[in-house]
Scaffold this active site. Structure first.
Site, PDB file in Angstrom:
ATOM      1  N   GLY A 185       0.778  -1.244   0.000  1.00  0.00           N
ATOM      2  CA  GLY A 185       0.000   0.000   0.000  1.00  0.00           C
ATOM      3  C   GLY A 185       0.806   1.288   0.000  1.00  0.00           C
ATOM      4  O   GLY A 185       0.330   2.317  -0.468  1.00  0.00           O
ATOM      5  N   LYS A 219      -6.841   7.220  10.596  1.00  0.00           N
ATOM      6  CA  LYS A 219      -8.259   7.283  10.989  1.00  0.00           C
ATOM      7  C   LYS A 219      -8.283   7.392  12.510  1.00  0.00           C
ATOM      8  O   LYS A 219      -8.312   6.377  13.206  1.00  0.00           O
ATOM      9  CB  LYS A 219      -8.995   6.017  10.533  1.00  0.00           C
ATOM     10  CG  LYS A 219      -9.103   5.846   9.029  1.00  0.00           C
ATOM     11  CD  LYS A 219      -9.844   4.554   8.661  1.00  0.00           C
ATOM     12  CE  LYS A 219      -9.963   4.371   7.166  1.00  0.00           C
ATOM     13  NZ  LYS A 219     -10.516   3.049   6.792  1.00  0.00           N
ATOM     14  N   ASP A 232      -5.204   2.442  10.826  1.00  0.00           N
ATOM     15  CA  ASP A 232      -6.639   2.319  11.114  1.00  0.00           C
ATOM     16  C   ASP A 232      -6.764   1.997  12.613  1.00  0.00           C
ATOM     17  O   ASP A 232      -6.764   2.909  13.438  1.00  0.00           O
ATOM     18  CB  ASP A 232      -7.180   1.227  10.179  1.00  0.00           C
ATOM     19  CG  ASP A 232      -8.680   1.064  10.207  1.00  0.00           C
ATOM     20  OD1 ASP A 232      -9.348   1.745  10.993  1.00  0.00           O
ATOM     21  OD2 ASP A 232      -9.219   0.245   9.441  1.00  0.00           O
ATOM     22  N   ASP A 269       0.910   3.382   4.588  1.00  0.00           N
ATOM     23  CA  ASP A 269      -0.134   4.044   3.818  1.00  0.00           C
ATOM     24  C   ASP A 269      -1.232   4.563   4.739  1.00  0.00           C
ATOM     25  O   ASP A 269      -1.668   5.702   4.624  1.00  0.00           O
ATOM     26  CB  ASP A 269      -0.720   3.118   2.733  1.00  0.00           C
ATOM     27  CG  ASP A 269      -1.153   1.766   3.270  1.00  0.00           C
ATOM     28  OD1 ASP A 269      -0.911   1.456   4.465  1.00  0.00           O
ATOM     29  OD2 ASP A 269      -1.747   0.984   2.495  1.00  0.00           O
ATOM     30  N   ASP A 285      -5.917  -0.183  -1.688  1.00  0.00           N
ATOM     31  CA  ASP A 285      -6.703  -1.074  -2.549  1.00  0.00           C
ATOM     32  C   ASP A 285      -7.997  -1.546  -1.927  1.00  0.00           C
ATOM     33  O   ASP A 285      -8.174  -1.554  -0.706  1.00  0.00           O
ATOM     34  CB  ASP A 285      -5.883  -2.320  -2.879  1.00  0.00           C
ATOM     35  CG  ASP A 285      -5.752  -3.241  -1.674  1.00  0.00           C
ATOM     36  OD1 ASP A 285      -5.268  -2.777  -0.618  1.00  0.00           O
ATOM     37  OD2 ASP A 285      -6.151  -4.416  -1.781  1.00  0.00           O
TER      38      ASP A 285
HETATM   39  P1  IMP Z   1      -4.785  -1.498  11.101  1.00  0.00           P
HETATM   40  O1  IMP Z   1      -3.921  -2.672  11.475  1.00  0.00           O
HETATM   41  O2  IMP Z   1      -6.203  -1.657  11.580  1.00  0.00           O
HETATM   42  O3  IMP Z   1      -4.211  -0.165  11.508  1.00  0.00           O
HETATM   43  O4  IMP Z   1      -4.967  -1.509   9.542  1.00  0.00           O
HETATM   44  C1  IMP Z   1      -3.950  -1.229   8.715  1.00  0.00           C
HETATM   45  C2  IMP Z   1      -4.126  -1.867   7.358  1.00  0.00           C
HETATM   46  O5  IMP Z   1      -5.482  -2.068   6.981  1.00  0.00           O
HETATM   47  C3  IMP Z   1      -3.562  -0.936   6.340  1.00  0.00           C
HETATM   48  O6  IMP Z   1      -2.175  -1.121   6.171  1.00  0.00           O
HETATM   49  C4  IMP Z   1      -4.380  -1.236   5.121  1.00  0.00           C
HETATM   50  O7  IMP Z   1      -3.775  -2.309   4.421  1.00  0.00           O
HETATM   51  C5  IMP Z   1      -5.708  -1.678   5.647  1.00  0.00           C
HETATM   52  N1  IMP Z   1      -6.710  -0.583   5.604  1.00  0.00           N
HETATM   53  C6  IMP Z   1      -7.250   0.081   6.652  1.00  0.00           C
HETATM   54  N2  IMP Z   1      -8.157   0.986   6.248  1.00  0.00           N
HETATM   55  C7  IMP Z   1      -8.188   0.909   4.887  1.00  0.00           C
HETATM   56  C8  IMP Z   1      -8.945   1.617   3.878  1.00  0.00           C
HETATM   57  O8  IMP Z   1      -9.770   2.495   4.125  1.00  0.00           O
HETATM   58  N3  IMP Z   1      -8.683   1.250   2.587  1.00  0.00           N
HETATM   59  C9  IMP Z   1      -7.781   0.282   2.247  1.00  0.00           C
HETATM   60  N4  IMP Z   1      -7.064  -0.393   3.163  1.00  0.00           N
HETATM   61  C10 IMP Z   1      -7.263  -0.094   4.478  1.00  0.00           C
HETATM   62 MG    MG Z   2      -0.691  -1.242   4.627  1.00  0.00          MG
END
Ligand code: IMP
Ligand code: MG
Length: 179
Positions: free
Chosen positions: A49, A135, A107, A104, A163
């Site tokens: 990403g 976010k 979340d 990228d 993506d």
């Molecule tokens: P986390 O572990 O919840 O912080 O999520 C991180 C990963 O989830 C990122 O590196 C992305 O690959 C994916 N991700 C989270 N939100 C989005 C989104 O809105 N669009 C696409 N990929 C996302």
């Molecule tokens: Mg990622």
């Protein structure tokens, strides 16, 4: 009128233009150029990403630096519960170095937390984090947020490297899913 695109089974509407994204990258690159001078940082781009963000960011880094690329493998641990992610592809010795992780999007922060835990085992001097997108309302982990380009609501987005099921990474603007 707002531009709408169809990717696989979903419609997405234009949300953040390339111009705004790249202005935000200018700003964090300025901060990094000041903070990282003389540190010879190793940037670590988390594929897939982050490829577009890393490319734009690195063109703006004017202090001596290196970049490496890693992937995170996800698998369901046999012994442990939940999803385990392992960093692979990092050949460099990071002992005593300033490391800057290029993501990228953050979340929940689960991925970043796991990544930092693993890199810390290799004894870097410090680990800094830059992310194109954050976010804030989804974040449930205490992770460092040194250089955040843009803060967004919890909508699902694509484009600029991000993506939906492998699609949409190529768009130069960011789109959000239409409800
Ligand atoms: P986390 O572990 O919840 O912080 O999520 C991180 C990963 O989830 C990122 O590196 C992305 O690959 C994916 N991700 C989270 N939100 C989005 C989104 O809105 N669009 C696409 N990929 C996302
Ligand atoms: Mg990622």
């Amino acid at each position: 009128m707002t531009k709408v695109i169809t990717v696989k089974d979903k419609e997405f509407e234009q949300f953040i233009s390339q111009q705004i994204i790249e202005k935000a990258i200018d700003k964090i690159a300025d901060d990094m150029n000041k903070d990282l001078e003389g540190k010879n940082p190793l940037f670590i781009c988390v594929l897939n990403g982050s490829f577009m963000f890393a490319s734009e960011l690195m063109k703006r880094i004017q202090t001596p630096a290196e970049i490496s690329f890693v992937k995170l493998s996800s698998y369901d641990g046999l012994a442990s519960s939940g999803n385990v992610k392992e960093v692979f592809g990092l050949k460099e010795d990071i002992t005593g170095r300033t490391v800057v992780i290029i993501e990228d999007i953050i979340d929940t922060g689960n991925t970043m937390k796991a990544m930092i835990e693993q890199l810390n085992k290799r004894n870097p001097k410090e680990i800094l984090v830059t992310t194109l997108l954050l976010k804030p309302d989804a974040l449930v982990n205490d992770v460092p947020l040194d250089y955040v380009a843009l803060r967004i609501p919890c909508d699902f987005i694509i484009g600029y490297g991000l993506d939906y099921d492998g699609h949409g990474r190529n768009y130069p603007d960011i789109y959000k899913v239409k409800n």
